[in-house]
Every structure is written in C-alpha cells, then in structure tokens.
Enzyme design. Structure first.
Site, mmCIF file in Angstrom:
data_model
loop_
_atom_site.group_PDB
_atom_site.id
_atom_site.type_symbol
_atom_site.label_atom_id
_atom_site.label_comp_id
_atom_site.label_asym_id
_atom_site.label_seq_id
_atom_site.Cartn_x
_atom_site.Cartn_y
_atom_site.Cartn_z
ATOM 1 N N LYS A 209 0.833 -1.205 0.000
ATOM 2 C CA LYS A 209 0.000 0.000 0.000
ATOM 3 C C LYS A 209 0.868 1.256 0.000
ATOM 4 C CE LYS A 209 -3.840 0.014 2.379
ATOM 5 N NZ LYS A 209 -4.851 0.094 3.474
ATOM 6 N N GLU A 215 10.149 -5.550 4.087
ATOM 7 C CA GLU A 215 10.345 -6.872 3.487
ATOM 8 C C GLU A 215 10.004 -6.854 1.999
ATOM 9 O OE1 GLU A 215 8.876 -7.591 7.788
ATOM 10 O OE2 GLU A 215 8.439 -6.206 6.138
ATOM 11 N N GLY A 270 -5.177 -5.057 5.480
ATOM 12 C CA GLY A 270 -4.252 -5.976 4.828
ATOM 13 C C GLY A 270 -4.726 -7.417 4.817
ATOM 14 N N ARG A 271 -5.184 -7.909 5.972
ATOM 15 C CA ARG A 271 -5.567 -9.318 6.040
ATOM 16 C C ARG A 271 -6.936 -9.587 5.441
ATOM 17 N NH1 ARG A 271 -5.168 -6.849 10.705
ATOM 18 N NH2 ARG A 271 -6.869 -6.731 12.218
ATOM 19 N N GLU A 356 -4.456 -11.848 14.544
ATOM 20 C CA GLU A 356 -4.091 -10.444 14.359
ATOM 21 C C GLU A 356 -5.291 -9.538 14.627
ATOM 22 O OE1 GLU A 356 -0.848 -9.198 11.507
ATOM 23 O OE2 GLU A 356 -2.596 -8.378 10.466
ATOM 24 N N HIS A 387 -1.875 -38.294 11.243
ATOM 25 C CA HIS A 387 -0.606 -38.964 11.532
ATOM 26 C C HIS A 387 0.396 -38.012 12.178
ATOM 27 C CE1 HIS A 387 -1.648 -42.670 9.307
ATOM 28 N NE2 HIS A 387 -2.407 -41.832 8.612
ATOM 29 N N LYS A 510 8.704 -4.093 14.521
ATOM 30 C CA LYS A 510 9.203 -3.372 13.347
ATOM 31 C C LYS A 510 10.062 -2.178 13.771
ATOM 32 C CE LYS A 510 5.361 -4.322 10.154
ATOM 33 N NZ LYS A 510 4.294 -3.693 9.348
#
Length: 548
Positions: A209, A215, A270-271, A356, A387, A510
């Site tokens: 954005k 990152e 964002g999510r 979050e 398993h 951050k």
C-alpha cells in the site's frame, strides 16, 4: 461508533457461566442417544454448504443464551455499521469495507458521503483488462517473450491471501502461466524462487500500500537487480513490474509505469485485502472469470450473514461457539482441518485473520480486559494431521474444538481416493465425539484380552467438532468459506468489545528492528544501548560474520 459494552456485565454472561457448570458432566454420546433429531436441530444449510454443529457441547438452551449475549452486546448494530461504511476502526479513523469490494448487489456504499462502488468497479475493470492481456499473450516482456511466470511480492495479507487462494484453486489455473509468491525478507525466499525462472518471461506484481514495507521493497529491489543483471535495459522494468499501491510517486521512482498501478484504499485492511487489487495475481493465474466467481461467492455469504436470523446464520453460530469455548470452557486454541490438500494454507490464513484481529488485551473503552479475547488458531490438512497431532486431540488433556472442512466431490477423480479421504473425514469427527469406553475396548479384545493394555486404548471422547461439508472446492465456494470465517472473527470482536481491525501489536517489533539494523551493519560490535542479551547476540552475529 460501535457500542462499548463489557460482555461480562451482561445478564447472559452470568447465565452462560452457570449453564456451562450444569452441562459439563454431560457426554455428547448421551446428547445423541436422547435426541434422535439432534443433527436436524443443530445444522445450517447455505447453498451447497452444510454446517453441522451437532457434535458440539451445546443444547438448545446454550444457543438461546448465546443469542441473548449477541443481542445484549449490540452485534446487529455493529454489523449494520460495518456494511454501511461507518468508521468502526476508530483507533485508525477508518471505515472497514472489504465487503464493498465484492458487492454485486447494485446498491451504493458510502464512505464520508461518497459512493465508493464506481471506484471499485473501475479497478476491477483495470484488473480484468490487464490479466486478459497477460493470459492472451498481448502483454509481453521486453524481448517479446510471453509471460509464463507471475511473481507476487508482498507480505502479510498481501501475500498469504492470494497465495492461499491460488493453492486452493489449483485445478482452475490458466494453462501456461505459473504463479509464485515471495514474502520473507530472508534472502532464501526470493533466491530460491528466481533461480529457475527466465527473466524475459517473468512478471512481478509488487503489492504494498505504501510502497515502503521493508520486506516487500527489499525483495522488489532484489528482483529488479536480477532482471537488470540478466542484461535487460532500465526501460524493461516497466514491462516486467506492476504495482498494487497508493504511493504513485514511489512506484514511478522504482521504474514502474504509472499506467500499471492498481489502486486500493485505506478502508481495505491488509488481512482482508485478497478481494481488492491485491488479488491481481489471482486474476492472472486463474483468469478474471474465476476471480469474479470467487468475489460473488463471498458476496452471497455477506448477504446470508446480514439477513439470516441467528438460528440459521452460519457465521453467527460459528462466532458464538468460539466464544462459548474460549470464555466458558477456558479453551486456548482451535484447529481448522480441511480434508482437501490444496487448502493446506487455509488454517494459516485464518491464523493471521483471527489472531491479528482479536489478539487484544484492551477493550474499546481503552481499558484492560479481564477475559480472553481470542484463541490460538492452527491446523493442517487431513489425512496428514491424523498422523501428526490427532493423538493429542483424541487422548490429550486439552479440549481443542475443531472445524472439519470437506467436499463431496474432488476435482481429482482418481480411483477411490475421495471415498477413502472422506471415510477418514467422517470417522474422525465420530471418534472425537463418541470415544471408546473401557467396556468397548475389552469387548473388542475378545478372548485375547490383556487388561494391562485396556487403559491405553480408552478414548474419553466428548471432544467438540463442527463439520462443514460442501459439494466441490470451486471459486464460488472458496469465496463463501473465506467470507464466513471473516464474519465469524468480526462478530467475536464485537462481543469481546475490542477493535478487530487494527493491529498495533505488529508495530513494536518493526520499530525495534529499524533501531537494530544499523548495529548489524556497523563494524563495531559493542552496543550498550541494547539489553545485555541483545547486545551479546549482536556480538555473536558480528563474530560469525567475520569468520565467513
């Protein structure tokens, strides 16, 4: 503004605590044996999806009290405010309108008095046009090569959403185009992705954005260097990079053509952004028609959520059950277990979505809460999970409610794979509910009974599960499922009196990383400004770097 009601102050909260004490000794076996209509009474059908809640530790009284809790916490009012564009993300002064991104009702949606739907449809048309050019071969790399590889560079919701959906809808991928997703600032992520790709036929979608996320921009710059190091001229950047961003100047400075910037807005979290232009990679990998079907599935679930009464409202009931277990059974985690391998990132997606959103310890009044506000969410696909961690689900001391998601039909009609998969799917929820008594174990041993082994083979059962069974994992159904879980999370935040759409807890790490980075670049390994542990670890880092 949202109502700011402490849920523990409601009449229903106290009644639910007493009710839980009353039914705790009851076993799910007994609920089923006493009520042959239990399955019919505790299910919701929406289109081709069946939500079976009958294997939960609930009665009709439970559901009545949970409905009362929703009413006392003004959940309906909160839902209306979100869909109408009110500023419900108060700490960031934003509306929350990911639902508008998939609004095909024809009705306007207003933010600060302005209808945002024309903007949304304009960007969707831009995404359609661009993806069709890529798929048809009209859009080509700087040497004239067709685009064969799409690399989405983002992080958080700008990565996990499109990557998860791309994986879930593998059978719908466009022939001749392969999608890749890079998020981690660890150099191995971008390096391993690029090492087998051809620069001439690779298109990068940089999703940020602000166009400043550390990152994402670190990976984007490495990808740009990789392209230029292959011999491509500076002007080739505009043929191999597009951006999903609001920072047009930073995008232009990077070398991307302003015509190839895809917008999204501050009211898209964002999510929850996979429905926006963040889904551009999906348009190119799946084709726009499948992406639109995905959006329409979510819109259909939105309408169900807005209009269905509590008793027939799948997201509301899922939210209520989560609150029931977290706050009244003292449960710490819940598992999402899809019996479909392509949904292997679904649990991780809603791990982010849930933790979050609702991992908060301060309520909407700014006061510390004295009740839990969210579970740890985890999971893996069946049958692999059987398993791995199912032993603890069956015989451990933790009560972990589980959602089992399955499909009657597979897009991979191989032999009897689907029948065997779904036999396990049905068997596991029955086993978790029924368990196995001492008498049943001994009867199964017959004459060869070894009494020393009996305790190890007893299963307590009484472990709650919700079963979600749909026809087939197509784009429309996957859209419905995602929207259902989104609404579940939102409703829980309304009841817990927290702001689900901010994430201040992400920021501290951050900020500290920005302070530590210069210390890692410096030659001096003495950094007294940090605590002794961090200083010692930085010294070890410098020492190791000088050896290599």
């Amino acid at each position: 503004m949202l109502a700011k009601i402490n849920p523990t102050s409601t009449k229903s909260w106290a009644k639910l605590k007493e009710h839980q004490r009353q039914i705790e000794p009851s076993h799910l076996r007994d609920f089923f044996s006493k009520d042959p209509k239990r399955f019919a009474d505790f299910q919701v059908s929406f289109d081709d999806i069946l939500f079976d809640f009958s294997k939960n530790r609930i009665t009709k009284e439970t559901m009545g009290l949970l409905k009362q809790l929703m009413e006392e916490c003004k959940v309906a009012d909160g839902i209306e405010k979100q869909f109408s564009g009110a500023t419900i993300n108060e700490t960031e002064n934003r509306a929350v309108l990911h639902t508008a991104l998939r609004n095909f009702s024809g009705n306007p949606v207003f933010v600060h008095g302005k209808d945002v739907m024309p903007q949304i449809f304009k960007v969707l048309e831009q995404m359609k046009s661009f993806s069709e050019k890529v798929i048809s071969g009209e859009w080509r790399g700087h040497t004239g090569s067709r685009i064969k590889s799409i690399v989405n560079i983002g992080i958080g919701g700008s990565d996990l959403g499109p990557m998860m959906v791309s994986e879930a809808l593998k059978p719908y991928h466009v022939s001749g185009i392969q999608g890749y997703f890079v998020s981690n600032v660890d150099g191995g992520d971008i390096a391993e992705t690029l090492k087998n790709l051809d620069p001439d036929s690779t298109l990068f979608i940089v999703a940020s954005k602000t166009f400043s996320t550390q990152e994402t921009m670190t990976n984007a710059r490495s990808a740009r260097k990789w392209l230029l190091d292959s011999g491509a001229p500076q002007g080739a950047i505009a043929k191999h990079f597009v951006a999903v961003s609001t920072n047009h100047q930073a995008v232009a400075d990077f070398g991307i053509d302003p015509e190839n910037v895809f917008e999204f807005w501050e009211w898209v979290g964002g999510r929850y952004s996979v429905w926006s232009s963040i889904g551009l990679s999906l348009c190119c990998i799946l084709g726009y028609e499948n992406f639109e079907s995905f959006l329409k599935g979510a819109h259909e679930m939105d309408e169900h959520f807005k209009t269905a009464p509590f008793e027939n409202n799948a997201p509301m009931i899922m939210a209520a059950l989560g609150i029931w277990y977290v706050n009244f059974w003292n449960v710490d985690s819940e598992a999402i277990i899809p019996y479909y391998q392509n949904m292997h990132r679904f649990a991780a997606y809603f791990q982010q979505g849930n933790m979050e959103s609702n991992g908060k310890s301060v309520d909407r009044n700014g006061k510390a809460v004295d009740y839990k506000t969210g579970p740890v969410v985890w999971g893996e696909p069946g049958t692999n999970g059987q398993h791995a961690f199912f032993q603890l689900l069956h015989q451990g001391k933790h009560m972990i409610p589980c959602d089992f998601i399955g499909f009657s039909n597979s897009p991979y009609p191989l032999s009897d794979h689907q029948q065997k998969l779904m036999a396990n799917f049905f068997a596991q929820t029955e086993a978790l509910m029924m368990g196995k008594t001492k008498e049943e174990v001994m009867a199964g041993m017959g004459e060869s009974i070894n009494k020393n082994l009996v305790p190890f083979k007893v299963f307590e059962g009484n472990r709650p599960t919700t079963t979600i069974l749909a026809n087939t994992p197509n784009p429309n159904t996957i859209g419905k499922l995602l929207a259902c879980y989104e609404h579940k999370i939102f409703v829980q935040g309304l009841v817990w009196n927290i702001f689900s759409y901010d994430q201040w807890g992400v920021e501290l790490g951050k900020q500290l990383a920005e302070k530590i980075l210069p210390a890692l670049d410096a030659s001096d390994s003495n950094h007294p400004q940090f605590d002794s542990s961090t200083s010692g670890l930085i010294a070890k880092f410098h020492k190791d770097r000088t050896k290599s």
